[in-house]
Design a protein around this motif. Sequence first.
Motif, PDB file in Angstrom:
ATOM      1  N   UNK A 194      57.259  25.503  94.842  1.00  0.00           N
ATOM      2  CA  UNK A 194      58.252  26.333  96.026  1.00  0.00           C
ATOM      3  C   UNK A 194      59.232  27.369  94.805  1.00  0.00           C
ATOM      4  N   UNK A 195      58.874  26.719  93.480  1.00  0.00           N
ATOM      5  CA  UNK A 195      58.693  27.678  92.181  1.00  0.00           C
ATOM      6  C   UNK A 195      58.386  28.492  92.089  1.00  0.00           C
ATOM      7  N   UNK A 196      56.751  28.485  92.871  1.00  0.00           N
ATOM      8  CA  UNK A 196      55.770  29.517  92.210  1.00  0.00           C
ATOM      9  C   UNK A 196      55.854  30.559  93.439  1.00  0.00           C
ATOM     10  N   UNK A 197      56.371  30.487  94.517  1.00  0.00           N
ATOM     11  CA  UNK A 197      56.440  31.614  95.406  1.00  0.00           C
ATOM     12  C   UNK A 197      57.362  32.105  95.231  1.00  0.00           C
ATOM     13  N   UNK A 198      58.659  31.725  94.630  1.00  0.00           N
ATOM     14  CA  UNK A 198      59.692  32.258  94.546  1.00  0.00           C
ATOM     15  C   UNK A 198      59.819  33.383  93.443  1.00  0.00           C
ATOM     16  N   UNK A 243      62.462  32.104 104.829  1.00  0.00           N
ATOM     17  CA  UNK A 243      60.999  31.997 104.250  1.00  0.00           C
ATOM     18  C   UNK A 243      59.729  31.204 105.557  1.00  0.00           C
ATOM     19  N   UNK A 244      59.124  31.569 105.371  1.00  0.00           N
ATOM     20  CA  UNK A 244      57.807  31.054 106.202  1.00  0.00           C
ATOM     21  C   UNK A 244      56.818  31.100 105.174  1.00  0.00           C
ATOM     22  N   UNK A 245      55.839  30.320 104.699  1.00  0.00           N
ATOM     23  CA  UNK A 245      54.492  29.862 104.076  1.00  0.00           C
ATOM     24  C   UNK A 245      53.505  29.378 104.503  1.00  0.00           C
ATOM     25  N   UNK A 246      52.282  29.362 104.579  1.00  0.00           N
ATOM     26  CA  UNK A 246      51.098  28.489 104.453  1.00  0.00           C
ATOM     27  C   UNK A 246      50.167  28.903 103.762  1.00  0.00           C
ATOM     28  N   UNK A 247      48.434  27.685 104.425  1.00  0.00           N
ATOM     29  CA  UNK A 247      48.085  28.324 103.562  1.00  0.00           C
ATOM     30  C   UNK A 247      47.030  27.653 103.737  1.00  0.00           C
ATOM     31  N   UNK A 255      51.824  39.108 116.156  1.00  0.00           N
ATOM     32  CA  UNK A 255      51.751  39.817 115.106  1.00  0.00           C
ATOM     33  C   UNK A 255      51.306  38.228 113.837  1.00  0.00           C
ATOM     34  N   UNK A 256      51.628  37.117 113.733  1.00  0.00           N
ATOM     35  CA  UNK A 256      52.193  36.484 112.969  1.00  0.00           C
ATOM     36  C   UNK A 256      51.276  34.599 113.191  1.00  0.00           C
ATOM     37  N   UNK A 257      51.837  34.597 114.537  1.00  0.00           N
ATOM     38  CA  UNK A 257      51.422  33.285 114.469  1.00  0.00           C
ATOM     39  C   UNK A 257      52.412  32.255 114.938  1.00  0.00           C
ATOM     40  N   UNK A 258      53.850  33.178 114.837  1.00  0.00           N
ATOM     41  CA  UNK A 258      55.024  31.747 114.156  1.00  0.00           C
ATOM     42  C   UNK A 258      56.048  32.119 114.434  1.00  0.00           C
ATOM     43  N   UNK A 317      49.970  39.777 103.015  1.00  0.00           N
ATOM     44  CA  UNK A 317      48.220  39.544 102.919  1.00  0.00           C
ATOM     45  C   UNK A 317      48.645  38.161 101.965  1.00  0.00           C
ATOM     46  N   UNK A 318      49.793  38.023 101.775  1.00  0.00           N
ATOM     47  CA  UNK A 318      49.764  36.820 101.305  1.00  0.00           C
ATOM     48  C   UNK A 318      49.807  35.258 101.862  1.00  0.00           C
ATOM     49  N   UNK A 319      49.775  35.933 103.108  1.00  0.00           N
ATOM     50  CA  UNK A 319      50.763  34.557 104.709  1.00  0.00           C
ATOM     51  C   UNK A 319      52.403  34.229 103.806  1.00  0.00           C
TER      52      UNK A 319
END
Length: 348
Positions: free
Chosen positions: A248-252, A229-233, A194-197, A213-215
């Motif tokens: 990281x602070x902006x994500x959390x 957690x996993x995040x990409x852009x 579903x997510x490729x990772x 939707x925010x990856x």
Amino acid sequence: MPNFPILRIRNLKLEIFILSLSLLFLTLLVILSCSPQLPTSIGRIREVVLVTEYHNLIDSIAKAILQDTLYTPQPEPEFLLRFEPLSRLEAIAGFHIILLVGTINDKPIQKLFGEHLTELEPDSSRLLSINEPWAKNQKVLLFITRNDSLLVSGFLRYSARIHWQLQQYVLDQMQRLTYQRGFNQRLKKKVLEKYGFAFNLPFGFQLVNKYELDKFIYFVTHNPDRSVFFYYEIGTKPLKKDDLLAFRDSLTAQFYEGDFVVKELCRADTVQFQFRSKTHSEAVRVLALRIKGVWQNKDLVAGGPFVSYCFNYQNRFYYLDGMVFNPGKYKLDNLNQLDVILQTFELE
């Protein structure tokens, strides 16, 4: 905090010396074993039993190498260090990690290695690594010099290698313990498709995909509370500690109910991060910034340690992270487990 629902040897003489010692260890294994099978090693996974007659010479150096303070947020030493004399070697031969430090003049070492020690060149020292000489899942390091006047300088020279070998041993053993019952292959397949990772997540971790939707995808488990957690852009980012801590602070702040890092308790180093990708037949290796530190959440009165890997690959920036919440308990082993899990990362 989430909402709960990873020298080359340059002369033949040295090669022969190391081979001889290795063969001797195998011979000792046969002689000293009381049964056909080795016993299972004992002790805490991060406990190093340092066996030497030179405690007064190397005490401060050994502590500097092996007892670096990590904050979780309470201070914890990277390794638990225990000193024993050479006369106690037989009694402690079953521990997970044994670091033997001595000279060719020490009678217990002479008894173990005999004439092979004459091959050690003058004014030299050596470090030998042996797996499972006396117990299963055991690591023995032998550091040896011609005489005690060389101990301090030689031990310092090999300090980085000693630390690296023991660090890898701890992660290898944590991997063995983490996956001794396997991992959730059904969850891995679902996430990969579903997510490729994917990660190799032990049973008990649950997928939380409300921010997909925010990856941003994360997984949680309990007893103790841990998350990955996993995040990409699209695009790349400079791998700079302060910038990535702020990121990281902006994500959390958005996805983990306002968590933030304690900058003065964070450290970072550049490492080779390895992962698998279906687009490559061999493992992919990239430079990554590894960050270890402490997170807090003032509103929830919570905090704990985290480990992150940040890297760029094929015009994408990736942020992988694992964190622990286990108030009042030591957490370094839990953090090492998350480090192991992050290092199972795969891309479709």
